[in-house]
Design a protein around this motif. Structure first.
Motif, PDB file in Angstrom:
ATOM      1  N   LEU A  22     -48.272  48.458  -5.699  1.00  0.00           N
ATOM      2  CA  LEU A  22     -46.971  49.073  -5.404  1.00  0.00           C
ATOM      3  C   LEU A  22     -46.127  48.144  -4.515  1.00  0.00           C
ATOM      4  CD1 LEU A  22     -46.095  51.996  -6.230  1.00  0.00           C
ATOM      5  CD2 LEU A  22     -46.336  52.581  -3.837  1.00  0.00           C
ATOM      6  N   VAL A  23     -46.782  47.583  -3.499  1.00  0.00           N
ATOM      7  CA  VAL A  23     -46.067  46.723  -2.552  1.00  0.00           C
ATOM      8  C   VAL A  23     -45.633  45.422  -3.225  1.00  0.00           C
ATOM      9  CG1 VAL A  23     -46.484  45.296  -0.513  1.00  0.00           C
ATOM     10  CG2 VAL A  23     -47.103  47.706  -0.485  1.00  0.00           C
ATOM     11  N   VAL A  48     -39.479  54.147   0.158  1.00  0.00           N
ATOM     12  CA  VAL A  48     -38.019  53.934   0.131  1.00  0.00           C
ATOM     13  C   VAL A  48     -37.662  52.625  -0.557  1.00  0.00           C
ATOM     14  CG1 VAL A  48     -36.112  53.208   1.624  1.00  0.00           C
ATOM     15  CG2 VAL A  48     -37.251  55.363   2.043  1.00  0.00           C
ATOM     16  N   TRP A  49     -38.378  51.557  -0.231  1.00  0.00           N
ATOM     17  CA  TRP A  49     -37.977  50.252  -0.792  1.00  0.00           C
ATOM     18  C   TRP A  49     -38.432  50.096  -2.232  1.00  0.00           C
ATOM     19  CZ3 TRP A  49     -33.923  48.756   1.430  1.00  0.00           C
ATOM     20  CH2 TRP A  49     -33.710  49.110   2.751  1.00  0.00           C
ATOM     21  N   PHE A  50     -39.516  50.809  -2.611  1.00  0.00           N
ATOM     22  CA  PHE A  50     -39.897  50.843  -4.028  1.00  0.00           C
ATOM     23  C   PHE A  50     -38.778  51.517  -4.823  1.00  0.00           C
ATOM     24  CE2 PHE A  50     -41.581  53.167  -7.634  1.00  0.00           C
ATOM     25  CZ  PHE A  50     -42.281  52.191  -8.323  1.00  0.00           C
ATOM     26  N   VAL A  51     -38.364  52.699  -4.333  1.00  0.00           N
ATOM     27  CA  VAL A  51     -37.349  53.482  -5.038  1.00  0.00           C
ATOM     28  C   VAL A  51     -36.015  52.720  -5.061  1.00  0.00           C
ATOM     29  CG1 VAL A  51     -35.969  55.586  -4.860  1.00  0.00           C
ATOM     30  CG2 VAL A  51     -38.434  55.708  -4.619  1.00  0.00           C
ATOM     31  N   ALA A  52     -35.634  52.147  -3.911  1.00  0.00           N
ATOM     32  CA  ALA A  52     -34.362  51.410  -3.852  1.00  0.00           C
ATOM     33  C   ALA A  52     -34.390  50.226  -4.821  1.00  0.00           C
ATOM     34  CB  ALA A  52     -34.106  50.917  -2.437  1.00  0.00           C
ATOM     35  N   VAL A  97     -37.718  41.742   0.924  1.00  0.00           N
ATOM     36  CA  VAL A  97     -37.188  42.682  -0.067  1.00  0.00           C
ATOM     37  C   VAL A  97     -36.052  43.547   0.498  1.00  0.00           C
ATOM     38  CG1 VAL A  97     -38.818  44.598   0.265  1.00  0.00           C
ATOM     39  CG2 VAL A  97     -37.947  44.132  -1.971  1.00  0.00           C
ATOM     40  N   VAL A  98     -36.119  43.893   1.798  1.00  0.00           N
ATOM     41  CA  VAL A  98     -35.045  44.714   2.378  1.00  0.00           C
ATOM     42  C   VAL A  98     -33.729  43.932   2.359  1.00  0.00           C
ATOM     43  CG1 VAL A  98     -34.218  45.845   4.482  1.00  0.00           C
ATOM     44  CG2 VAL A  98     -36.598  46.093   3.797  1.00  0.00           C
ATOM     45  N   VAL A 144     -46.287  61.015 -10.482  1.00  0.00           N
ATOM     46  CA  VAL A 144     -45.765  61.450 -11.787  1.00  0.00           C
ATOM     47  C   VAL A 144     -44.316  60.976 -11.940  1.00  0.00           C
ATOM     48  CG1 VAL A 144     -45.145  63.454 -13.189  1.00  0.00           C
ATOM     49  CG2 VAL A 144     -47.306  63.440 -11.948  1.00  0.00           C
ATOM     50  N   ALA A 145     -43.510  61.150 -10.857  1.00  0.00           N
ATOM     51  CA  ALA A 145     -42.086  60.780 -10.924  1.00  0.00           C
ATOM     52  C   ALA A 145     -41.927  59.288 -11.236  1.00  0.00           C
ATOM     53  CB  ALA A 145     -41.407  61.100  -9.598  1.00  0.00           C
ATOM     54  N   TRP A 146     -42.686  58.469 -10.522  1.00  0.00           N
ATOM     55  CA  TRP A 146     -42.496  57.021 -10.674  1.00  0.00           C
ATOM     56  C   TRP A 146     -43.100  56.499 -11.978  1.00  0.00           C
ATOM     57  CZ3 TRP A 146     -43.830  55.741  -4.843  1.00  0.00           C
ATOM     58  CH2 TRP A 146     -42.842  56.339  -4.043  1.00  0.00           C
TER      59      TRP A 146
END
Ligand code: HEM
Length: 448
Positions: free
Chosen positions: A204-205, A31-35, A348-349, A113-115
Motif C-alpha cells: 500500500l505504501v 489519506v495519501w493513498f486516496v489522494a 509523495v505529499v 472493499v472500497a479501494w
C-alpha cells in the motif's frame, strides 16, 4: 506526539500517545493513498474513462472507514499502531474495549472493499482502450511503439495490479482472524499473519509513492516544455517493479528468526533491486527533463521536483536500513520513521500538493504570486527536513520508535524531539499558507 516525546505535559496518559499514533499512521497512509489514486484517476481521464459512480462509492465507503477509525482510536483509545501486530489487538488488558478492536477490523474491511473496487475500476477503464500487454508496454520491448502508451497508463496499470495483490493479503488476514474469533478456529500462526500484514502494508505504501510519481510523469512536461514519452527503459523499469515489489516487504521481518533464511536473503536482494529501476530511472529522467530547460519554477513544478528528490533521499535511507547487518542496529529505532517520513512527507505529499496546485492554477487561470510560492516552498523544505533530521539523528543514536516517553538514559530522545517542534511549526506555516492559497483557488474553480 513530538511534544510528549520531548517531555512536555508528563501527566498525559501514555495510552493517548499510542491512540493518536495509530490514528495518525492509519490516517496518513490512507489519506495519501486516496489522494494519490484520486489525482491519478483524474489525470487518466485524458486517455480513458474511469467510472464516476465507482469513485463516489469509494469516497463514501472511505468516509465510513475513517469515522470507524476515529471512533476506535479517539473514543476507544485503541493503540495497536498502524500495522497491528497480531495478536496484540486481542490483548488490550483493559486499555481499550472489544468494540474498538471490532471497529478497527470492520474499518479495514470497508476500506479494503472500497479501494479494491476503485483500483479494479481504473484497470477496467484502461482495459477498455488497451490490452494488458499494451498497458504494460511490452510491445516497446520488441521495437514497436504503436499504439503509443503514455507512461501514466503503464504506472497506473502496475500500481493498481499491486494494490489488488496487497488487498488480497488483507482479505486473507481478515478471514483468518475472523475464523479464529467468530468461528472458534485454532489460534493463528503469528508469523504467517505478520508476513501477510507487512505484505499488505508495504504494498500500500509503495504503491502510493508510484501514484505520486505518475503525477510527476504527467504534469512535469507541461512546465519543462519537453515531452516525457514511454521508451524501452521506462517499460523495463516499471515491469521490473511489478515483479519485485511483491518481495521487498520481507525486509520488515529480519528480526523474526523463525523466518527461513532464504526469505531474508530474498528480502535484501529485492529491496536493493526494486529501488534501482523505478527510482533511478525516474530521478535521472526528471534531471534530464529539467536540465537547461526553460522551466519557470512556479509552485507546481517546484513541489513535483522536490517530491522526486525527497523520494530519492528517503529511498537511500530505506536501502541503508534494508541491509541486514545495518538493520540489526537500526531495527525499530527512529531511523524507520525517518526514512518513511522522508519519502512520504517530503516525497509523495509534495508531489500530490504540487499536482493539486497545478490543477487549481490551470482551472482558474490565476497569475501566480511567485514570491509567495517561494516562501511557501522554503517553509516546507526547511521545516520538513529539520523534522526529518531530528528523526535520523535520534535513529542513529539508537533511540527506539513508538515510545510515548523515553527512559532517562536516552537523553538525545527528548532533546531532539524538543528541537523538532520548532521545525514542525515552520512546516505548519508553509502548509497553512498552501491550504489558504490552494483552498481559495479551488473555491473559485468550483464557483466557476
Ligand atoms: C507534520 C508532519 C508529521 C509529523 C510531525 C509526524 C510525526 C510523527 C511521529 C512523532 C510519529 C511517531 C514516531 C515514533 O516514535 O515511532 C509518527 C509516526 C508515523 N507517521 Fe508521521 N508525522 C508527520 C507526517 C506524516 C505523513 C505525511 C505521513 C504519511 C504517510 C506519516 C506517516 C506516519 C506513520 C505511518 C507513522 C507510524 C505509526 C506507527 O508506528 O504505527 N506521518 N509521525
Amino acid at each position: 506526539m513530538r511534544t510528549l516525546q520531548a517531555g512536555y505535559f508528563p501527566a498525559t496518559p501514555p495510552e493517548w500517545f499510542y491512540a493518536v499514533m495509530t490514528l495518525h499512521g492509519l490516517g496518513m497512509v490512507g489519506v495519501w493513498f486516496v489522494a494519490g489514486l484520486a489525482a491519478m484517476s483524474f489525470l487518466l481521464t485524458k486517455y480513458v474513462r474511469p467510472s464516476l459512480t465507482v469513485s463516489w462509492i469509494a469516497l463514501g465507503m472511505t468516509a465510513v472507514g475513517v469515522l470507524l477509525l476515529v471512533a476506535a482510536t479517539l473514543v476507544g483509545k485503541l493503540g495497536v499502531g498502524w500495522y497491528f501486530l497480531y495478536p496484540l489487538p486481542f490483548f488490550s488488558e483493559g486499555t481499550w474495549p472489544d468494540w474498538a478492536t471490532a471497529a478497527l477490523f470492520i474499518a479495514l474491511g470497508v476500506l479494503g472493499v472500497a479501494w479494491t473496487l476503485w483500483s479494479g475500476d481504473v484497470l477496467r477503464a484502461i482495459a477498455g482502450r488497451y490490452r494488458l500487454r499494451e498497458a504494460l508496454g511490452w510491445h516497446y520491448l520488441s521495437g514497436r511503439s504503436d499504439p503509443e502508451v503514455p507512461p501514466i497508463i503503464i504506472i497506473a496499470t502496475v500500481s493498481c495490479i499491486g494494490v489488488l495483490a496487497g488487498l488480497v493479503a488483507a482479505v486473507v488476514i481478515l478471514l483468518l482472524i475472523g475464523w479464529e474469533v467468530l468461528g472458534g478456529g485454532a489460534a493463528n500462526d503469528a508469523l504467517l499473519i505478520k508476513n501477510l500484514t507487512f505484505y499488505f502494508g508495504h504494498m500500500l505504501v509503495n504503491i502510493t509513492m508510484y501514484f505520486g510519481v505518475a503525477l510527476v510523469y504527467e504534469i512535469m512536461p507541461a512546465y519543462t516544455g519537453r515531452p516525457w514519452k514511454t521508451n524501452t527503459l521506462v517499460v523495463l523499469s516499471w515491469n521490473t517493479v511489478l515483479a519485485l515489489v511483491m518481495f521487498a516487504y520481507l525486509h520488515h521481518l529480519y528480526m523474526d528468526f523463525a523466518q527461513p533464511r532464504w526469505l531474508q536473503v530474498l528480502g535484501q536482494l529485492s529491496s536493493y533491486l526494486v529501488s534501482v529501476p523505478a527510482a533511478v530511472v525516474t530521478i535521472f529522467s526528471t534531471l534530464v527533463l529539467t536540465y537547461r530547460s526553460q522551466t519557470r519554477w512556479s509552485l507546481a513544478p517546484t513541489l513535483l521536483y522536490l517530491g522526486v528528490m525527497g523520494w530519492a533521499i528517503g529511498g537511500v535511507a530505506a536501502m541503508i536500513d534494508s541491509t541486514i547487518s545495518v538493520n540489526q542496529l537500526f531495527h525499530n529505532t527512529l531511523w524507520v520513521p525517518a526514512h518513511f517520513h522522508t519519502y512520504y512527507l517530503m516525497g509523495v505529499v509534495l508531489m500530490t500538493l504540487g499536482a493539486v496546485y497545478h490543477l487549481a492554477v490551470t482551472l482558474t487561470a490565476e497569475v501566480e504570486n511567485l514570491k509567495r510560492s517561494r516562501i511557501m516552498a522554503a517553509h516546507l523544505v526547511v521545516g520538513g527536513y529539520g523534522l526529518m533530521l531530528s528523526f535520523y539523528l535520534a535513529g542513529a543514536d539508537s533511540v527506539p520508535r513508538r515510545f510515548a516517553a523515553y527512559p532517562a538514559e536516552l537523553t538525545s530522545g527528548p532533546m531532539l524531539a524538543g528541537i523538532s517542534l520548532v521545525f514542525i511549526l515552520v512546516l505548519f506555516g508553509g502548509l497553512g499558507l498552501y491550504l489558504w492559497d490552494t483552498g481559495r483557488l479551488c473555491a473559485r474553480a468550483l464557483r466557476a
